[in-house]
Design a protein around this motif. Structure first.
Motif, PDB file in Angstrom:
ATOM      1  N   UNK A 117       0.817  -1.216   0.000  1.00 41.35           N
ATOM      2  CA  UNK A 117       0.000   0.000   0.000  1.00 41.35           C
ATOM      3  C   UNK A 117       0.847   1.261   0.000  1.00 41.35           C
ATOM      4  N   UNK A 118       2.008   1.201   0.637  1.00 44.45           N
ATOM      5  CA  UNK A 118       2.849   2.387   0.763  1.00 44.45           C
ATOM      6  C   UNK A 118       3.782   2.604  -0.432  1.00 44.45           C
ATOM      7  N   UNK A 119       3.810   1.667  -1.356  1.00 46.74           N
ATOM      8  CA  UNK A 119       4.653   1.802  -2.542  1.00 46.74           C
ATOM      9  C   UNK A 119       3.799   2.183  -3.745  1.00 46.74           C
ATOM     10  N   UNK A 120       4.030   3.351  -4.287  1.00 44.64           N
ATOM     11  CA  UNK A 120       3.222   3.812  -5.418  1.00 44.64           C
ATOM     12  C   UNK A 120       3.387   2.920  -6.648  1.00 44.64           C
ATOM     13  N   UNK A 121       4.608   2.455  -6.888  1.00 45.78           N
ATOM     14  CA  UNK A 121       4.837   1.644  -8.083  1.00 45.78           C
ATOM     15  C   UNK A 121       4.120   0.307  -8.000  1.00 45.78           C
ATOM     16  N   UNK A 122       4.140  -0.319  -6.816  1.00 46.81           N
ATOM     17  CA  UNK A 122       3.457  -1.604  -6.653  1.00 46.81           C
ATOM     18  C   UNK A 122       1.947  -1.418  -6.784  1.00 46.81           C
ATOM     19  N   UNK A 123       1.420  -0.421  -6.091  1.00 46.89           N
ATOM     20  CA  UNK A 123      -0.015  -0.178  -6.125  1.00 46.89           C
ATOM     21  C   UNK A 123      -0.473   0.212  -7.531  1.00 46.89           C
ATOM     22  N   UNK A 124       0.342   1.001  -8.216  1.00 48.14           N
ATOM     23  CA  UNK A 124      -0.016   1.417  -9.576  1.00 48.14           C
ATOM     24  C   UNK A 124      -0.070   0.220 -10.522  1.00 48.14           C
ATOM     25  N   UNK A 125       0.880  -0.702 -10.381  1.00 47.06           N
ATOM     26  CA  UNK A 125       0.878  -1.881 -11.247  1.00 47.06           C
ATOM     27  C   UNK A 125      -0.320  -2.771 -10.961  1.00 47.06           C
ATOM     28  N   UNK A 126      -0.745  -2.836  -9.696  1.00 46.32           N
ATOM     29  CA  UNK A 126      -1.927  -3.621  -9.363  1.00 46.32           C
ATOM     30  C   UNK A 126      -3.181  -3.003  -9.968  1.00 46.32           C
ATOM     31  N   UNK A 127      -3.323  -1.699  -9.851  1.00 46.69           N
ATOM     32  CA  UNK A 127      -4.473  -1.017 -10.435  1.00 46.69           C
ATOM     33  C   UNK A 127      -4.444  -1.074 -11.958  1.00 46.69           C
ATOM     34  N   UNK A 128      -3.237  -1.137 -12.523  1.00 47.08           N
ATOM     35  CA  UNK A 128      -3.110  -1.212 -13.978  1.00 47.08           C
ATOM     36  C   UNK A 128      -3.649  -2.525 -14.531  1.00 47.08           C
ATOM     37  N   UNK A 129      -3.657  -3.584 -13.705  1.00 45.73           N
ATOM     38  CA  UNK A 129      -4.253  -4.846 -14.136  1.00 45.73           C
ATOM     39  C   UNK A 129      -5.710  -4.616 -14.528  1.00 45.73           C
ATOM     40  N   UNK A 130      -6.427  -3.889 -13.688  1.00 50.01           N
ATOM     41  CA  UNK A 130      -7.828  -3.574 -13.976  1.00 50.01           C
ATOM     42  C   UNK A 130      -7.944  -2.594 -15.135  1.00 50.01           C
ATOM     43  N   UNK A 131      -7.175  -1.521 -15.081  1.00 45.53           N
ATOM     44  CA  UNK A 131      -7.321  -0.447 -16.062  1.00 45.53           C
ATOM     45  C   UNK A 131      -7.024  -0.919 -17.481  1.00 45.53           C
ATOM     46  N   UNK A 132      -5.962  -1.697 -17.644  1.00 43.05           N
ATOM     47  CA  UNK A 132      -5.595  -2.121 -18.993  1.00 43.05           C
ATOM     48  C   UNK A 132      -6.536  -3.197 -19.533  1.00 43.05           C
ATOM     49  N   UNK A 133      -6.850  -4.181 -18.703  1.00 43.07           N
ATOM     50  CA  UNK A 133      -7.721  -5.265 -19.169  1.00 43.07           C
ATOM     51  C   UNK A 133      -9.109  -4.748 -19.510  1.00 43.07           C
ATOM     52  N   UNK A 134      -9.743  -4.077 -18.569  1.00 46.14           N
ATOM     53  CA  UNK A 134     -11.100  -3.580 -18.798  1.00 46.14           C
ATOM     54  C   UNK A 134     -11.111  -2.432 -19.789  1.00 46.14           C
ATOM     55  N   UNK A 135     -10.162  -1.514 -19.651  1.00 44.08           N
ATOM     56  CA  UNK A 135     -10.154  -0.335 -20.507  1.00 44.08           C
ATOM     57  C   UNK A 135      -9.968  -0.665 -21.970  1.00 44.08           C
ATOM     58  N   UNK A 170       0.489  -8.175 -18.661  1.00 45.50           N
ATOM     59  CA  UNK A 170       1.738  -7.422 -18.536  1.00 45.50           C
ATOM     60  C   UNK A 170       1.750  -6.658 -17.220  1.00 45.50           C
ATOM     61  N   UNK A 171       0.608  -6.054 -16.870  1.00 42.70           N
ATOM     62  CA  UNK A 171       0.502  -5.359 -15.588  1.00 42.70           C
ATOM     63  C   UNK A 171       0.611  -6.344 -14.431  1.00 42.70           C
ATOM     64  N   UNK A 172       0.070  -7.561 -14.598  1.00 48.88           N
ATOM     65  CA  UNK A 172       0.182  -8.586 -13.549  1.00 48.88           C
ATOM     66  C   UNK A 172       1.630  -8.997 -13.339  1.00 48.88           C
ATOM     67  N   UNK A 173       2.390  -9.108 -14.426  1.00 48.25           N
ATOM     68  CA  UNK A 173       3.821  -9.396 -14.320  1.00 48.25           C
ATOM     69  C   UNK A 173       4.517  -8.283 -13.532  1.00 48.25           C
ATOM     70  N   UNK A 174       4.180  -7.038 -13.862  1.00 50.40           N
ATOM     71  CA  UNK A 174       4.797  -5.903 -13.175  1.00 50.40           C
ATOM     72  C   UNK A 174       4.441  -5.895 -11.693  1.00 50.40           C
ATOM     73  N   UNK A 175       3.202  -6.242 -11.367  1.00 50.13           N
ATOM     74  CA  UNK A 175       2.788  -6.269  -9.966  1.00 50.13           C
ATOM     75  C   UNK A 175       3.569  -7.321  -9.181  1.00 50.13           C
ATOM     76  N   UNK A 176       3.618  -8.540  -9.695  1.00 46.28           N
ATOM     77  CA  UNK A 176       4.343  -9.598  -9.005  1.00 46.28           C
ATOM     78  C   UNK A 176       5.816  -9.278  -8.848  1.00 46.28           C
ATOM     79  N   UNK A 177       6.420  -8.695  -9.892  1.00 48.27           N
ATOM     80  CA  UNK A 177       7.849  -8.390  -9.840  1.00 48.27           C
ATOM     81  C   UNK A 177       8.144  -7.255  -8.865  1.00 48.27           C
ATOM     82  N   UNK A 178       7.379  -6.168  -8.939  1.00 48.57           N
ATOM     83  CA  UNK A 178       7.665  -5.024  -8.064  1.00 48.57           C
ATOM     84  C   UNK A 178       7.350  -5.333  -6.609  1.00 48.57           C
ATOM     85  N   UNK A 179       6.356  -6.195  -6.360  1.00 48.82           N
ATOM     86  CA  UNK A 179       6.005  -6.545  -4.988  1.00 48.82           C
ATOM     87  C   UNK A 179       7.141  -7.285  -4.287  1.00 48.82           C
ATOM     88  N   UNK A 180       7.936  -8.039  -5.052  1.00 46.34           N
ATOM     89  CA  UNK A 180       9.038  -8.793  -4.465  1.00 46.34           C
ATOM     90  C   UNK A 180      10.381  -8.080  -4.611  1.00 46.34           C
TER      91      UNK A 180
END
Length: 250
Positions: free
Chosen positions: A20-38, A72-82
């Motif tokens: 929650x405190x990392x903007x890059x991690x949170x942004x990549x998680x939200x991007x999963x929704x934004x890119x797929x649905x958008x 692609x956003x899911x890959x970014x989320x998993x990678x940045x989270x770790x």
């Protein structure tokens, strides 16, 4: 792996705070929704009513047109989270708070899986409903054969891709390296392998997992067996990452 190494509420909560405190991690998680649905909605609005197969020959799979961008956003989320654990001695700090490496690793993986699954399920439902609302006479409904399975499966697929990325990041200790290798691997390699190895590309993690969103079975993998193949890829990746975290110096 004993019960004493399983995640606890306090450790899971600390992992949630990190995300929650990392903007890059949170942004990549939200991007999963934004890119797929958008992307699905925009494409459906542009060409969805032009012909029955405008979004693909398999109309059910076409309802998740943006899934290749969402992964692609899911890959970014998993990678940045770790990846944050392997920069500037962060892992040593984490191990000071949680000395059991297995507990720390499983807690991070559980946090990634839980958040990815929740966002993935919301993404799958919104993507399908919003996209089909723009398809006119060619629209599918949630009551049509296979649609509920595809909605649930799309979220599960995105979760598995995030976990695949997370495990590889723990293995190589670099989120940038994982993203630079895994994204082309998911987008290009299955097509190349499929052409030169008589359909072997269907057992690649993306092609196999995406079978759960298809109405028509392709090859030997059905919807759930295909998703199981992707789950196996993710499990192997997580196991490799776990061994690396346990055996290497912080």
């Amino acid at each position: 792996m004993s019960a004493a190494a399983l995640p606890t509420v306090s450790v899971l909560h600390s992992e949630w705070i990190k995300i929650r405190s990392s903007r890059s991690i949170l942004a990549s998680l939200l991007a999963v929704f934004a890119t797929t649905a958008g992307i699905t909605v925009l494409t459906a609005a542009a060409i969805g009513t032009s012909q029955p197969g405008a979004l693909g020959e398999d109309r059910l799979f076409g309802a998740f047109f943006g899934i290749n961008f969402g992964q692609i956003a899911a890959v970014a989320f998993g990678a940045t989270a770790f990846a944050g654990e392997f920069r500037n001695g962060a892992l040593r700090v984490s191990l000071t708070a949680v000395p059991n490496r297995t507990r720390l690793y499983l807690s991070k993986a559980a946090a990634v899986a839980g958040l990815a699954f929740v966002v993935g399920q919301i993404t799958g439902l919104v993507t399908f409903v919003a996209g089909q609302a723009l398809m006119g006479e060619y629209a599918l409904s949630l009551g049509d054969p296979g649609t509920v399975r595809a909605v649930f499966g799309s979220g599960a697929y995105l979760t598995l891709i995030a976990l695949l990325s997370a495990g590889l990041t723990a293995l190589v200790r670099s989120g940038t390296l994982v993203m630079s290798l895994l994204i082309p691997f998911l987008l290009i390699v299955p097509f190349v392998v499929g052409q030169v190895a008589d359909g072997a590309g269907r057992f690649m993690p993306d092609r196999a997992g995406q079978a759960v969103m298809r109405l028509e079975v392709q090859g030997t993998l059905g919807p759930w067996s295909g998703l199981a193949v992707t789950a196996l890829w993710a499990l192997v990746s997580l196991a490799a990452g776990w061994l690396a975290v346990r055996r290497r110096d912080a």
